[in-house]
Design an enzyme around this catalytic site. Structure first.
Site, short mmCIF file in Angstrom:
data_model
loop_
_atom_site.label_atom_id
_atom_site.label_comp_id
_atom_site.label_asym_id
_atom_site.label_seq_id
_atom_site.Cartn_x
_atom_site.Cartn_y
_atom_site.Cartn_z
CG ASP A 20 -1.78 -1.24 1.34
OD1 ASP A 20 -2.43 -1.60 0.35
OD2 ASP A 20 -1.74 -1.86 2.41
CE LYS A 67 3.36 -2.48 -4.47
NZ LYS A 67 2.81 -2.19 -3.13
CB ALA A 80 -1.22 -6.74 -5.78
N GLY A 81 -3.24 -4.46 -4.73
CA GLY A 81 -4.20 -3.44 -5.12
C GLY A 81 -3.51 -2.13 -5.39
CG HIS A 82 -0.70 -1.58 -7.67
ND1 HIS A 82 0.20 -2.11 -8.55
CD2 HIS A 82 -0.36 -2.06 -6.46
CE1 HIS A 82 1.05 -2.89 -7.90
NE2 HIS A 82 0.72 -2.87 -6.62
CB THR A 139 -6.25 -10.72 0.81
OG1 THR A 139 -5.81 -11.76 -0.06
CG2 THR A 139 -5.12 -9.75 1.09
CD GLN A 141 1.28 -9.19 -3.10
OE1 GLN A 141 2.01 -9.87 -3.80
NE2 GLN A 141 0.04 -8.95 -3.42
CB THR A 197 -8.79 -6.28 2.47
OG1 THR A 197 -8.06 -5.18 3.07
CG2 THR A 197 -7.81 -7.32 1.95
NE ARG A 238 -7.64 -7.15 5.66
CZ ARG A 238 -6.77 -8.14 5.77
NH1 ARG A 238 -6.85 -8.97 6.80
NH2 ARG A 238 -5.83 -8.32 4.88
CG LEU A 257 6.07 15.27 2.10
CD1 LEU A 257 7.01 14.61 3.10
CD2 LEU A 257 6.85 16.20 1.17
#
Length: 445
Positions: A13, A16, A39-41, A128, A245, A322, A324, A353
């Site tokens: 997370d 990426k 994975a989640g982008h 997951t 990941q 997820t 979450r 940032l």
């Protein structure tokens, strides 16, 4: 050959997808080589907002997108992503290649993933639930089903019949907690399993029908990508490898067993895409300006106070995959230092940032102690890391907005100092600094 790798350097997370999307404008090929739809982008650009789990984030550029053999495929999820991209007007024909060597996540993998977690009770690792562990287990135990098999219906149906004979027996066993746990009382675990699992064996025809329907959507894109990448290397094309990941979820070097099934580190591109890691000319470690983690596992700098809640709120820290809530903490330079060592980072990219804009003081973990003595990350296991104490350096916050700033010199001096301190501790320059979620909200140094 010009080959770059974008790799998550914390617990996932890190942003990426944004960095890969930004860098893909100069790439000829963008390659996913590990993981699956765990994975989640999230990519935000002129086309809209896209939560991607399998298709490389670089699909929005002119580059050819490749899902290489090291990626495991949930066919229904991939079919949905393809439909979403096509609806947004993204041209995929001739630009998306899927390796026929990819292993397929089957319905029983997802069911078993959840059952294993529930059976472990308080010892659950926090997966997951996407079937990643079970599909990789089948892969290494010669029981996997690949896209190659789906290209031959008779072969697929024969293999599926064998697997259902095995898997239904396991599912049936897990359906009977009294038989599974004869030596102790696990009332809560038993009740949870009884509520969740299918009480009847999985039906082969039902699985075939759902798989065939989704497979029809992805079949036109299946093509062995190795000769394409090999030729690209000979022609000195720019190849961008998009890691899934993160380093500390790596199956060997991460906080095992609170890890993923894939090889995440830079060397994984060889097994996962057929390209030797020595060909990498650039390895960019992506890090948040703070640290987050989803699920169970050690987290030395985790915050349990108002600062942690503030990071979660300001950073909208909820998992793309997820949903979450993410655990939040201060930046951990010891983690990134080790990640840089084993991956040979040439640079880091700092994201989010702007999330720190309203903090009066900001801490950086400079190292750990264990029983009063300085220690490194690699000196112990997950239990060891649960008991280390972070050593902090406190820096002044900037209490000014950095959102959307695209020049380093225009950052508040305290923000510049924060970035410089991270570079000093990690030993690698931050060549990219993201100041917002949009593609153009980034500083290039």
């Amino acid at each position: 050959m010009r080959a770059s790798l974008v790799i998550g350097s914390q617990w996932g997370d890190e942003g990426k997808g944004k960095i890969a999307d930004f860098l893909s404008s100069k790439a000829d090929y963008v390659v996913r080589f590990n993981g699956g739809n765990n994975a989640g982008h999230t990519v935000i650009n002129q086309y809209g907002t896209f939560p991607l789990h399998l298709v490389p984030s670089g699909i929005f550029s002119k580059a050819t997108a490749i899902i290489a053999n090291g990626t495991v495929i949930d066919i229904e999820v991939l079919a949905q992503e393809i439909a979403m991209l096509e609806k947004a007007g993204i041209k995929l024909k001739g630009r998306l290649l899927i390796s026929p060597r990819c292993h397929v996540i089957m319905p029983y993998h997802k069911l078993l993933d959840k059952l294993y977690e529930e059976a472990k009770g308080k010892a659950a690792t926090g997966t997951t639930g996407r079937g990643i562990g079970p599909v990789f287990a089948d892969k290494v135990s010669y029981q996997g089903i690949r896209l190659y098999d789906l290209l031959d219906k008779k072969q697929f149906e024969k293999k599926l019949a064998v697997q259902l004979t095995i898997k239904n027996k396991i599912i049936t066993a897990l359906s009977q907690p009294d038989n599974l746990f004869p030596y102790r009382k696990h009332t809560n675990v038993k009740n949870k399993i009884m509520k969740t699992i299918a009480q009847k064996p999985l039906d082969q025809k039902e699985i075939e029908n759902s798989i065939y329907k989704a497979f029809a959507k992805i079949k036109p894109f299946i093509k062995e990508p190795y000769p394409v990448l090999a030729q690209a290397a000979k022609e000195n094309k720019q190849i961008l490898f998009e890691g899934a990941q993160a380093v500390f979820l790596d199956n060997d070097w991460g906080t095992y067993p609170y890890a993923t099934a894939s090889t995440i580190v830079a060397g994984g591109i060889n097994a996962g895409a057929g390209i030797p890691a020595r060909n990498l000319t650039e390895v960019i470690g992506v890090v948040k300006a703070y640290t987050t983690r989803v699920g169970a596992g050690p987290f030395p700098t985790e915050l349990f106070n108002s600062d942690g809640e503030k990071l979660r709120k300001e950073g909208n820290e909820f998992g793309t995959t997820t949903g979450r809530p993410r655990r939040c903490g201060w930046f951990d330079a010891e983690l990134i230092n080790f990640a840089s060592e084993i991956n040979s980072f040439t640079a880091i990219a700092i994201t989010k940032l702007d999330v720190l804009d309203s903090f009066k003081e900001i801490k950086i973990c400079t190292g750990y102690t264990y029983k009063g003595k300085p220690v490194r990350y690699y000196e112990g296991d997950a239990k060891f890391l649960d008991n280390v104490k972070p050593v902090y350096k406190t820096l002044p916050g900037w209490l000014k907005s950095t959102k959307g700033i695209t020049q380093f010199e225009k950052l508040p001096k305290e923000a510049q100092q924060y970035i410089t301190e991270i570079e000093k501790l990690v030993g690698v320059k931050a060549t990219l600094v993201a100041t917002g979620p949009k593609r153009e909200e980034i500083i290039v140094r």
